[in-house]
Design an enzyme around this catalytic site. Structure first.
Site, PDB file in Angstrom:
ATOM      1  N   GLY A  73      28.583  69.894  20.893  1.00  0.00           N
ATOM      2  CA  GLY A  73      28.293  70.946  19.936  1.00  0.00           C
ATOM      3  C   GLY A  73      27.670  72.119  20.664  1.00  0.00           C
TER       4      GLY A  73
ATOM      5  CD  GLN B 168      23.068  75.271  22.479  1.00  0.00           C
ATOM      6  OE1 GLN B 168      23.828  74.885  21.583  1.00  0.00           O
ATOM      7  NE2 GLN B 168      22.710  74.524  23.500  1.00  0.00           N
TER       8      GLN B 168
ATOM      9  CB  CYS C 196      19.983  70.100  24.545  1.00  0.00           C
ATOM     10  SG  CYS C 196      20.140  71.790  23.956  1.00  0.00           S
ATOM     11  CG  LEU C 197      25.763  71.792  26.166  1.00  0.00           C
ATOM     12  CD1 LEU C 197      26.915  72.583  25.554  1.00  0.00           C
ATOM     13  CD2 LEU C 197      26.226  70.989  27.365  1.00  0.00           C
TER      14      LEU C 197
ATOM     15  CG  HIS D 114      21.324  69.052  18.917  1.00  0.00           C
ATOM     16  ND1 HIS D 114      20.590  68.356  19.856  1.00  0.00           N
ATOM     17  CD2 HIS D 114      21.724  70.197  19.530  1.00  0.00           C
ATOM     18  CE1 HIS D 114      20.546  69.064  20.981  1.00  0.00           C
ATOM     19  NE2 HIS D 114      21.237  70.182  20.807  1.00  0.00           N
ATOM     20  CD  GLU D 115      24.846  72.010  18.360  1.00  0.00           C
ATOM     21  OE1 GLU D 115      24.386  73.138  18.640  1.00  0.00           O
ATOM     22  OE2 GLU D 115      24.977  71.119  19.219  1.00  0.00           O
TER      23      GLU D 115
ATOM     24  CG  HIS E  44      20.323  74.712  19.265  1.00  0.00           C
ATOM     25  ND1 HIS E  44      19.408  74.994  20.249  1.00  0.00           N
ATOM     26  CD2 HIS E  44      21.044  73.657  19.711  1.00  0.00           C
ATOM     27  CE1 HIS E  44      19.572  74.155  21.255  1.00  0.00           C
ATOM     28  NE2 HIS E  44      20.557  73.316  20.947  1.00  0.00           N
TER      29      HIS E  44
END
Length: 181
Positions: free
Chosen positions: A58, A63, A106-107, A148-149, A152
Site C-alpha cells: 500500500g 508518502q 512501512c515504506l 495503515h494507509e 498515513h
C-alpha cells in the site's frame, strides 16, 4: 505498508521518491481531493508504480510528498484473496473483529518491522478517480493495510499505534537505523 514481492508488471506511470520518517509531510494531515481530472489519474498511476518498485502492499499520497487524501493498495486478505485498487478521500468507517498483533512494516520506515496491533476487519469508504463511491472491506492483512494507509493520511505512521515497551523498542531501532555506519 511493505510486502514480500512485487506484482506491478508494466503498469504506466513514473516512480517517485518515497518520503522517509522525519519528513514533515508524513506528520501533516492530508487535504481532501477536490479535482477529479487527468492529473489525479496520473498520480494514481505514479503511486502504483512507486509502490510496486518498492515492493509495497500500500502507499499513501503523502508518502510521495503529495498532501492529498488518496491511497493505493495491492494485498491479500486472510483467505488469500488479492485486492488491488485505490481510494480517494477515504474514511475508515468501521474497524473491529478483534485485535491481531503481527509484524508490520512501512515504506517510509524501510527495513524495520514491528509487532503492531490492528483490528482484524476494516471498512473504508471514499470515491475512485472519477468521483464514484467505493466501499472497501478487508480482513486480516488487507484490514491491516487499510488501517495503515488511512493512518498515513491523518498524519500518522504505524509506530504511533504502538505503546509502552513496544514503542520504546521501535523508537530505539529507528534511531539506531538512522545512525551513520
Amino acid at each position: 505498508m511493505v510486502k514480500a514481492t512485487s506484482r506491478g508488471g508494466g503498469r504506466p506511470g513514473t516512480v517517485r521518491p518515497i518520503r522517509r520518517l522525519g519528513d514533515p509531510v508524513l506528520r501533516t494531515a492530508c487535504d481532501p481531493v477536490r479535482t477529479f481530472d487527468a492529473a489525479l489519474a496520473r498520480l494514481v498511476d505514479d503511486m502504483f508504480v512507486t509502490m510496486y518498485e518498492a515492493e509495497g502492499a500500500g502507499l499513501a499520497a503523502n508518502q510521495i510528498g503529495v498532501g492529498l487524501r488518496l491511497f493505493v493498495y495491492d494485498c491479500n486478505d486472510d483467505k488469500d484473496r488479492r485486492h488491488v485498487g485505490h481510494v480517494v478521500n477515504p474514511v475508515l468507517v468501521e474497524a473491529g473483529g478483534g485485535t491481531l498483533v503481527e509484524a508490520e512494516g512501512c515504506l517510509s520506515v524501510p527495513g524495520l518491522r514491528f509487532d503492531t496491533p490492528r483490528h482484524a476487519r476494516a471498512v473504508v469508504e471514499g470515491v475512485d478517480v472519477k468521483g464514484r463511491p467505493v466501499r472497501v472491506e478487508g480482513t486480516g492483512y488487507f484490514a491491516r493495510c487499510l488501517q495503515h494507509e488511512c493512518g498515513h493520511l491523518d498524519g500518522g505512521v504505524y509506530i504511533d499505534v504502538l505503546d509502552g515497551d513496544a514503542r520504546r523498542a521501535a523508537m530505539r531501532a529507528i534511531r539506531e537505523a538512522a545512525r551513520p555506519s
